[in-house]
Design a protein around this motif. Structure first.
Motif, PDB file in Angstrom:
ATOM      1  N   VAL A   1       0.814  -1.292  -0.037  1.00 26.63           N
ATOM      2  CA  VAL A   1      -0.081  -0.054  -0.096  1.00 26.63           C
ATOM      3  C   VAL A   1       0.965   1.211   0.018  1.00 26.63           C
ATOM      4  N   LYS A   2       0.718   2.053  -0.977  1.00 29.52           N
ATOM      5  CA  LYS A   2       1.464   3.440  -1.045  1.00 29.52           C
ATOM      6  C   LYS A   2       0.425   4.439  -0.710  1.00 29.52           C
ATOM      7  N   ILE A   3       1.256   5.507   0.180  1.00 31.72           N
ATOM      8  CA  ILE A   3       0.407   6.589   0.522  1.00 31.72           C
ATOM      9  C   ILE A   3       0.865   7.885   0.550  1.00 31.72           C
TER      10      ILE A   3
ATOM     11  N   THR B   1       0.546  -1.176  -4.878  1.00 35.10           N
ATOM     12  CA  THR B   1       1.634  -1.468  -6.037  1.00 35.10           C
ATOM     13  C   THR B   1       2.232  -2.512  -5.910  1.00 35.10           C
ATOM     14  N   GLU B   2       3.003  -3.043  -6.805  1.00 33.00           N
ATOM     15  CA  GLU B   2       3.976  -4.098  -6.764  1.00 33.00           C
ATOM     16  C   GLU B   2       5.349  -3.802  -7.602  1.00 33.00           C
ATOM     17  N   GLY B   3       6.191  -4.531  -7.082  1.00 35.68           N
ATOM     18  CA  GLY B   3       7.459  -4.315  -7.878  1.00 35.68           C
ATOM     19  C   GLY B   3       7.504  -5.020  -9.132  1.00 35.68           C
ATOM     20  N   CYS B   4       8.347  -4.696 -10.091  1.00 36.58           N
ATOM     21  CA  CYS B   4       8.337  -5.242 -11.161  1.00 36.58           C
ATOM     22  C   CYS B   4       9.598  -4.938 -12.194  1.00 36.58           C
ATOM     23  N   ARG B   5      10.135  -5.587 -12.953  1.00 40.15           N
ATOM     24  CA  ARG B   5      11.062  -5.116 -13.971  1.00 40.15           C
ATOM     25  C   ARG B   5      10.303  -5.030 -15.514  1.00 40.15           C
ATOM     26  N   PRO B   6      10.296  -3.691 -16.012  1.00 37.81           N
ATOM     27  CA  PRO B   6       9.741  -3.693 -17.290  1.00 37.81           C
ATOM     28  C   PRO B   6      10.099  -4.414 -18.427  1.00 37.81           C
TER      29      PRO B   6
ATOM     30  N   ARG C   1       4.759  -0.661 -10.032  1.00 35.42           N
ATOM     31  CA  ARG C   1       3.635  -0.273 -10.918  1.00 35.42           C
ATOM     32  C   ARG C   1       2.353  -0.336 -10.018  1.00 35.42           C
ATOM     33  N   THR C   2       1.204   0.497 -10.443  1.00 34.24           N
ATOM     34  CA  THR C   2       0.117   0.711  -9.635  1.00 34.24           C
ATOM     35  C   THR C   2      -0.913  -0.576  -9.848  1.00 34.24           C
ATOM     36  N   VAL C   3      -1.390  -1.702  -9.217  1.00 37.15           N
ATOM     37  CA  VAL C   3      -2.251  -2.235  -9.271  1.00 37.15           C
ATOM     38  C   VAL C   3      -3.597  -1.894  -9.234  1.00 37.15           C
ATOM     39  N   LYS C   4      -4.076  -0.945  -8.224  1.00 42.01           N
ATOM     40  CA  LYS C   4      -5.288  -0.395  -8.075  1.00 42.01           C
ATOM     41  C   LYS C   4      -5.249   0.828  -7.443  1.00 42.01           C
ATOM     42  N   SER C   5      -5.852   1.870  -7.901  1.00 40.06           N
ATOM     43  CA  SER C   5      -5.962   3.068  -7.378  1.00 40.06           C
ATOM     44  C   SER C   5      -7.271   3.403  -6.569  1.00 40.06           C
ATOM     45  N   PHE C   6      -7.105   3.739  -5.370  1.00 37.99           N
ATOM     46  CA  PHE C   6      -8.344   3.785  -4.538  1.00 37.99           C
ATOM     47  C   PHE C   6      -8.864   5.178  -4.306  1.00 37.99           C
ATOM     48  N   GLY C   7      -8.428   6.284  -5.094  1.00 36.04           N
ATOM     49  CA  GLY C   7      -8.517   7.656  -4.813  1.00 36.04           C
ATOM     50  C   GLY C   7      -7.873   8.222  -3.644  1.00 36.04           C
ATOM     51  N   TYR C   8      -8.440   9.511  -3.213  1.00 37.39           N
ATOM     52  CA  TYR C   8      -7.811  10.254  -1.993  1.00 37.39           C
ATOM     53  C   TYR C   8      -8.529  10.007  -0.876  1.00 37.39           C
ATOM     54  N   LEU C   9      -7.662   9.678   0.035  1.00 36.66           N
ATOM     55  CA  LEU C   9      -8.350   9.350   1.509  1.00 36.66           C
ATOM     56  C   LEU C   9      -9.243  10.608   2.123  1.00 36.66           C
TER      57      LEU C   9
ATOM     58  N   GLU D   1     -11.377  -2.573   2.087  1.00 35.07           N
ATOM     59  CA  GLU D   1     -11.128  -2.897   0.631  1.00 35.07           C
ATOM     60  C   GLU D   1      -9.713  -2.732  -0.028  1.00 35.07           C
ATOM     61  N   VAL D   2      -8.963  -1.648   0.753  1.00 30.31           N
ATOM     62  CA  VAL D   2      -7.493  -1.575   0.539  1.00 30.31           C
ATOM     63  C   VAL D   2      -6.809  -2.708   0.866  1.00 30.31           C
ATOM     64  N   ASN D   3      -6.894  -3.112   2.180  1.00 34.59           N
ATOM     65  CA  ASN D   3      -6.040  -4.386   2.783  1.00 34.59           C
ATOM     66  C   ASN D   3      -6.535  -5.612   1.790  1.00 34.59           C
ATOM     67  N   ALA D   4      -7.741  -5.712   1.598  1.00 30.28           N
ATOM     68  CA  ALA D   4      -8.264  -6.958   0.893  1.00 30.28           C
ATOM     69  C   ALA D   4      -7.609  -7.182  -0.318  1.00 30.28           C
ATOM     70  N   CYS D   5      -7.386  -6.113  -1.158  1.00 33.61           N
ATOM     71  CA  CYS D   5      -6.653  -5.921  -2.457  1.00 33.61           C
ATOM     72  C   CYS D   5      -5.135  -6.403  -2.289  1.00 33.61           C
ATOM     73  N   ASN D   6      -4.479  -5.712  -1.235  1.00 34.74           N
ATOM     74  CA  ASN D   6      -3.221  -5.790  -0.678  1.00 34.74           C
ATOM     75  C   ASN D   6      -2.905  -7.267  -0.604  1.00 34.74           C
ATOM     76  N   ASP D   7      -3.912  -8.093   0.322  1.00 34.63           N
ATOM     77  CA  ASP D   7      -3.573  -9.430   0.785  1.00 34.63           C
ATOM     78  C   ASP D   7      -3.810 -10.173  -0.233  1.00 34.63           C
ATOM     79  N   SER D   8      -4.555  -9.973  -1.338  1.00 31.05           N
ATOM     80  CA  SER D   8      -4.655 -11.029  -2.556  1.00 31.05           C
ATOM     81  C   SER D   8      -3.582 -11.177  -3.170  1.00 31.05           C
ATOM     82  N   LEU D   9      -2.784 -10.015  -3.129  1.00 36.04           N
ATOM     83  CA  LEU D   9      -1.299  -9.861  -4.073  1.00 36.04           C
ATOM     84  C   LEU D   9      -0.455 -10.750  -3.143  1.00 36.04           C
ATOM     85  N   LYS D  10      -0.422 -10.712  -1.808  1.00 35.82           N
ATOM     86  CA  LYS D  10       0.312 -11.187  -1.205  1.00 35.82           C
ATOM     87  C   LYS D  10       0.511 -12.925  -1.167  1.00 35.82           C
ATOM     88  N   HIS D  11      -1.131 -13.422  -1.128  1.00 35.94           N
ATOM     89  CA  HIS D  11      -1.253 -14.593  -1.615  1.00 35.94           C
ATOM     90  C   HIS D  11      -0.904 -15.323  -2.740  1.00 35.94           C
TER      91      HIS D  11
END
Length: 294
Positions: free
Chosen positions: A2-4, A21-26, A35-43, A55-65
């Motif tokens: 999660v990037k803030i 976000t997640e790390g990658c090599r182009p 790179r941004t996986v999903k943007s959730f707008g402004y807090l 919702e944010v943590n669910a998206c982040n956890d799905s990437l970890k799994h």
């Protein structure tokens, strides 16, 4: 992840943008980026913060799994698949795979020079060898470590034990890497078939590898005289002196531009001293016992 970050708005205020976000090599060997996986707008624009963070943590956890799936690249799948067994490479019906060969490399290292001579003898029996002149070049391989290796005990080309700096040292990587590298010098015969190779410290220059490799090359393969063909990386005074003092010949490329090339331009553009190609080939055949070429 999660990037803030805080972003400035046109009216001068700041808002906190929430992204997963997640790390990658182009592309291969590129520097890591995000790179941004999903943007959730402004807090600050959210009305239900509890549901929002859920919702944010669910998206982040799905990437970890899914991490194991994300780091599983096609190269690894190919390396360990059934299609990569030696049967597909060499027609050998064996019970061992590529990882087994990796584990055996320390054993191969102990008999490296003997194994190279054994292979070369069989190549000569089946296809023939023409070592009247030889091609030589150097490359290097980078390692996945941050620091140079400590001193180690090793076997030299004669089989004697020695102690000194290890192979993995910081040097000029041909792949522009900053990690320690290992140099490798390779001799090929007239037909472009490899004859022998050796490895050197990563901080040894390309030109310095020729002497050590050439001595072993001529001694182990019974070569009295050879014509070494190489690029400008081997073109230095001590290599030329070495080859001439041993009665060998050389064909090295030469830079003709800039400061280094000026010393050769006078002889190059002077009309005197040139020979017709036919005359040169005949004289070379008489001196060398044959015309090396295609």
């Amino acid at each position: 992840m999660v990037k803030i970050p805080e972003n400035s708005i046109k009216d001068g205020s700041t808002k906190t943008q929430i992204r997963v976000t997640e790390g990658c090599r182009p592309y291969p060997n590129a520097s890591p980026t995000q790179r941004t996986v999903k943007s959730f707008g402004y807090l600050e624009d959210q009305t239900d913060l509890e549901a929002f963070w859920k919702e944010v943590n669910a998206c982040n956890d799905s990437l970890k799994h899914k991490r194991d799936l994300r780091i599983e690249i096609p190269v690894s799948e190919m390396m360990y698949s059934e299609n990569n067994r030696l049967l597909n490479y060499y027609g050998l019906d064996s019970e061992f795979d590529l990882p087994d060969i990796y584990r055996a490399l320390d054993r191969f290292n102990l008999v490296s020079y003997d194994l190279q001579r054994f292979i070369s003898e069989h190549v000569e029996e089946r296809f023939g060898r023409d070592l009247r002149y030889s091609f030589y070049d150097v490359t290097n391989y980078y390692t996945e470590k941050d620091f140079a290796d400590p001193d180690e005990v090793y076997h030299d080309r004669s089989g004697n034990l020695g102690h000194g700096p290890a192979l993995g040292q910081k040097g000029v990587s041909k792949e522009h890497q900053l990690t320690p590298i290992i140099q490798m010098g390779l001799f090929m015969d007239r037909n472009g078939v490899p004859v022998c190779m050796d490895v050197f410290r990563g901080n040894m220059s390309d030109s310095d590898t020729l002497k050590e490799n050439l001595d072993g090359f001529k001694k182990e393969y019974g070569i009295e005289r050879t014509m070494v063909v190489a690029d400008k990386g081997m073109n230095c005074s001590h290599n030329i002196d070495l080859l001439c003092s041993q009665g060998d010949g050389y064909v090295f490329s030469q830079v003709l531009k800039g400061t280094k090339g000026k010393r050769c331009q006078k002889d190059l553009f002077t009309p005197e001293g040139w020979q017709e190609a036919a005359e040169w080939l005949l004289s070379l055949e008489a001196d060398y016992g044959g015309v090396p070429g295609v």
